[in-house]
Write a protein that holds these residues in place. Structure first.
Motif, PDB file in Angstrom:
ATOM      1  N   SER A  87       5.460  27.519 -10.437  1.00 22.75           N
ATOM      2  CA  SER A  87       4.554  28.482 -10.816  1.00 22.75           C
ATOM      3  C   SER A  87       5.317  29.542  -9.469  1.00 22.75           C
ATOM      4  CB  SER A  87       3.536  27.713  -9.990  1.00 22.75           C
ATOM      5  OG  SER A  87       3.717  27.218  -9.130  1.00 22.75           O
ATOM      6  N   LEU A  88       5.973  28.920  -8.492  1.00 21.94           N
ATOM      7  CA  LEU A  88       6.758  29.713  -7.328  1.00 21.94           C
ATOM      8  C   LEU A  88       7.079  31.382  -7.940  1.00 21.94           C
ATOM      9  CD1 LEU A  88       7.128  27.575  -4.237  1.00 21.94           C
ATOM     10  CD2 LEU A  88       5.157  29.055  -4.782  1.00 21.94           C
ATOM     11  N   GLU A  89       8.040  30.273  -8.915  1.00 22.26           N
ATOM     12  CA  GLU A  89       8.937  31.404  -9.611  1.00 22.26           C
ATOM     13  C   GLU A  89       8.626  32.360  -9.982  1.00 22.26           C
ATOM     14  OE1 GLU A  89      13.162  31.512  -9.996  1.00 22.26           O
ATOM     15  OE2 GLU A  89      12.685  31.114  -8.209  1.00 22.26           O
ATOM     16  N   GLY A  90       8.047  31.928 -11.424  1.00 19.32           N
ATOM     17  CA  GLY A  90       7.338  32.465 -11.994  1.00 19.32           C
ATOM     18  C   GLY A  90       6.265  33.856 -11.547  1.00 19.32           C
ATOM     19  N   HIS A  91       5.872  33.665 -10.578  1.00 23.83           N
ATOM     20  CA  HIS A  91       5.001  34.876 -10.502  1.00 23.83           C
ATOM     21  C   HIS A  91       5.076  35.245  -8.850  1.00 23.83           C
ATOM     22  CE1 HIS A  91       0.689  35.724  -8.229  1.00 23.83           C
ATOM     23  NE2 HIS A  91       0.947  35.304  -7.601  1.00 23.83           N
ATOM     24  N   LEU A  92       6.164  34.716  -7.851  1.00 24.76           N
ATOM     25  CA  LEU A  92       6.324  35.489  -6.298  1.00 24.76           C
ATOM     26  C   LEU A  92       8.167  35.886  -7.014  1.00 24.76           C
ATOM     27  CD1 LEU A  92       5.682  32.883  -4.047  1.00 24.76           C
ATOM     28  CD2 LEU A  92       4.656  34.653  -4.766  1.00 24.76           C
ATOM     29  N   ASN A  93       8.808  35.707  -8.255  1.00 22.14           N
ATOM     30  CA  ASN A  93      10.092  36.312  -8.420  1.00 22.14           C
ATOM     31  C   ASN A  93       9.914  37.392  -9.209  1.00 22.14           C
ATOM     32  OD1 ASN A  93      12.994  37.131  -8.607  1.00 22.14           O
ATOM     33  ND2 ASN A  93      13.652  34.738  -8.091  1.00 22.14           N
ATOM     34  N   ARG A  94       9.936  38.790  -8.411  1.00 18.13           N
ATOM     35  CA  ARG A  94       9.537  39.677  -9.825  1.00 18.13           C
ATOM     36  C   ARG A  94      11.136  40.686  -9.247  1.00 18.13           C
ATOM     37  NH1 ARG A  94       3.356  40.898 -10.141  1.00 18.13           N
ATOM     38  NH2 ARG A  94       2.270  39.660 -10.170  1.00 18.13           N
TER      39      ARG A  94
END
Length: 205
Positions: A87-94
């Motif tokens: 969830s963190l990588e998919g949502h915040l790492n852009r």
């Protein structure tokens, strides 16, 4: 004079004469390092308390064997780490550097316009803020809390004790069950976490 100016820029931010002056790269790095360490320490403290509470409940109150209780802790922690990481990588790492690119779970994110090359429409300061948030959240929840909640050393010690006491079958069940189930739950957790990230990105949360 140049050396004096350099020393002024690198002087301690706590010194009265330094207020309002820019910090050097070294100071910024140290501040970020200690901030991350503090986050890990806070998360680790709560993780250790949660592990002890779970073990006390399952082994001390419910009466399950110690190796079963510890296996539950590690398997459940593996499930949580998959969810949180996904969830963190998919949502915040852009910024196009997400580690989810190496996992098959990322196919759920291909419907997002910024995946996998990053969101080029976002200002650099927003991408930086998202990365700082990602690092902080990861330090607290993954490295700190779950790093202390799950325990490989206690698992290894308990397995050796089972072998030394002649409980060969229980030792095999502990090793195979803990490792295989933990890997499976990380996989499932990643799937759930990526789906959560996808929904958050769609709703703009």
């Amino acid at each position: 004079m140049a050396n004096g100016v350099q020393r002024d820029h690198e002087c301690c931010v706590c010194h009265p004469g330094c207020l309002g002056r820019p910090l050097s790269g070294r100071h910024i790095h140290m501040i970020r390092l200690f901030s991350i360490l503090a986050c890990i320490g806070i998360g680790g403290g709560f993780g250790a308390l949660a592990r002890e509470g779970t073990m006390s409940l399952m082994h001390g109150i419910i009466g399950l064997p110690a190796f079963v209780s510890l296996a539950f802790v590690n398997v459940f922690g593996s499930f949580l780490i998959g969810i949180i990481f996904g969830s963190l990588e998919g949502h915040l790492n852009r910024d196009g550097t997400s580690r989810l690119k190496q996992a098959p779970h990322h196919r759920h994110l291909h419907q997002l316009p910024w995946w996998p090359n990053g969101d080029l429409t976002q200002p650099a300061v927003d991408l930086l803020q998202a990365r700082i948030t990602l690092q902080t959240a990861s330090a607290i929840s993954i490295t700190g809390f779950l790093g202390a909640y799950t325990t490989f050393s206690a698992f290894s010690l308990l397995t050796v004790q089972l072998l030394q006491s002649g409980q060969i079958l229980n030792a095999i069940i502990s090793v195979v069950g803990s490792v295989c189930l933990s890997l499976l739950m990380v996989w499932i957790g990643l799937h759930v976490g990526v789906r959560i990230a996808f929904r958050k990105s769609l709703t703009g949360e």
